[in-house]
Design a protein around this motif. Structure first.
Motif, short mmCIF file in Angstrom:
data_model
loop_
_atom_site.label_atom_id
_atom_site.label_comp_id
_atom_site.label_asym_id
_atom_site.label_seq_id
_atom_site.Cartn_x
_atom_site.Cartn_y
_atom_site.Cartn_z
N GLU A 209 -9.15 -6.22 -9.52
CA GLU A 209 -7.79 -6.55 -8.60
C GLU A 209 -7.91 -5.15 -8.50
N VAL A 210 -8.91 -4.51 -9.22
CA VAL A 210 -8.65 -3.31 -9.52
C VAL A 210 -9.09 -2.55 -8.66
N ALA A 211 -10.37 -2.89 -8.84
CA ALA A 211 -11.88 -2.47 -7.51
C ALA A 211 -11.77 -3.13 -6.10
N VAL A 212 -10.93 -3.98 -5.88
CA VAL A 212 -10.24 -4.82 -4.62
C VAL A 212 -9.87 -3.27 -4.39
N GLU A 213 -8.50 -3.07 -4.68
CA GLU A 213 -7.08 -2.38 -4.53
C GLU A 213 -7.36 -0.79 -4.36
N GLU A 214 -8.52 -1.00 -5.12
CA GLU A 214 -9.23 0.91 -4.82
C GLU A 214 -9.64 1.08 -3.23
N GLN A 215 -10.66 -0.13 -3.07
CA GLN A 215 -11.14 -0.10 -1.57
C GLN A 215 -10.38 -0.50 -0.52
N ARG A 216 -9.22 -0.91 -1.06
CA ARG A 216 -8.45 -1.26 0.19
C ARG A 216 -7.37 -0.08 0.89
N LEU A 217 -7.18 0.95 -1.00
CA LEU A 217 -7.39 2.33 -0.72
C LEU A 217 -7.32 3.59 -0.07
N ALA A 218 -8.80 3.45 -0.41
CA ALA A 218 -9.62 4.15 0.47
C ALA A 218 -10.00 3.76 2.09
N ASP A 219 -9.87 2.16 2.48
CA ASP A 219 -9.99 1.85 4.03
C ASP A 219 -8.28 2.84 4.74
N LEU A 220 -7.58 2.42 4.19
CA LEU A 220 -6.22 2.84 4.72
C LEU A 220 -6.16 4.62 4.74
N ARG A 221 -6.24 5.12 3.73
CA ARG A 221 -6.65 6.81 3.44
C ARG A 221 -7.83 6.80 5.06
N GLN A 222 -8.50 6.32 5.04
CA GLN A 222 -9.55 6.49 5.76
C GLN A 222 -9.27 6.64 7.44
N ARG A 223 -8.11 5.17 7.59
CA ARG A 223 -7.81 4.96 8.68
C ARG A 223 -6.50 6.57 9.04
N ALA A 224 -5.94 6.91 7.84
CA ALA A 224 -4.47 7.32 8.26
C ALA A 224 -5.73 8.51 8.30
N GLU A 225 -6.50 9.25 8.19
CA GLU A 225 -7.22 10.40 9.26
C GLU A 225 -6.75 10.33 10.34
N THR A 226 -7.43 9.50 11.23
CA THR A 226 -7.26 8.69 12.31
C THR A 226 -5.81 8.39 13.22
N GLU A 227 -5.48 7.94 13.01
CA GLU A 227 -4.45 7.25 13.04
C GLU A 227 -3.16 7.30 11.88
N PRO A 228 -2.34 8.38 11.77
CA PRO A 228 -1.11 8.70 11.37
C PRO A 228 -0.15 7.81 11.97
N ASN A 229 0.34 7.25 11.41
CA ASN A 229 2.01 6.36 11.73
C ASN A 229 2.74 5.90 10.24
N ALA A 230 3.65 6.76 10.20
CA ALA A 230 4.80 6.11 9.37
C ALA A 230 4.67 5.29 8.65
N ALA A 231 4.48 3.33 9.44
CA ALA A 231 3.91 2.45 8.55
C ALA A 231 2.61 1.94 7.98
N LEU A 232 1.67 3.17 8.02
CA LEU A 232 0.50 2.99 7.74
C LEU A 232 0.79 3.93 6.52
N ASP A 233 1.42 4.94 6.77
CA ASP A 233 2.22 5.81 5.04
C ASP A 233 2.56 4.36 3.98
N HIS A 234 3.82 3.81 4.60
CA HIS A 234 4.42 3.51 4.02
C HIS A 234 3.82 1.64 2.94
N THR A 235 2.65 1.86 3.93
CA THR A 235 1.71 0.90 3.61
C THR A 235 0.22 1.51 2.40
#
Length: 104
Positions: A37-63
């Motif tokens: 689960e840690v590995a899955v969540e680490e990957q999810r977080l990395a993907d979210l942070r990468q997405r936030a670099e190109t499409e920043p928004n409050a909902a994504l920050d909350h996620t």
């Protein structure tokens, strides 16, 4: 039932398919599942942070904040389920009473 010592918090736990303890979730099995689960969540977080670099928004920050909290909780649970050697100093805490009381 498996009685192997699975080392430190940093050691990667392995599934023991030969373990015959089918009705209980052993510490090792809990650590395996938490590690996955840690590995899955680490990957999810990395993907979210990468997405936030190109499409920043409050909902994504909350996620992202939720993912960070979940990852912290998973890592804390992984630390709590680590196996520790039983010594005279920590035996009473582990067994709930002084082990000398077991000898009659």
């Amino acid at each position: 039932m498996s009685t192997k010592n699975h080392g430190s918090v940093d050691a990667f736990p392995q599934r023991d398919e030969d373990d015959d303890d089918l009705d209980l979730l052993t510490y090792n099995e809990a650590r395996v599942r938490l590690t996955e689960e840690v590995a899955v969540e680490e990957q999810r977080l990395a993907d979210l942070r990468q997405r936030a670099e190109t499409e920043p928004n409050a909902a994504l920050d909350h996620t992202i904040s939720g993912s960070v909290r979940r990852l912290d909780g998973l890592q804390d649970a992984l630390r709590r389920t680590s196996t520790h050697a039983i010594t005279e100093a920590n035996a009473a805490e582990f067994y709930g009473r002084d082990p000398k009381e077991f000898h009659t």
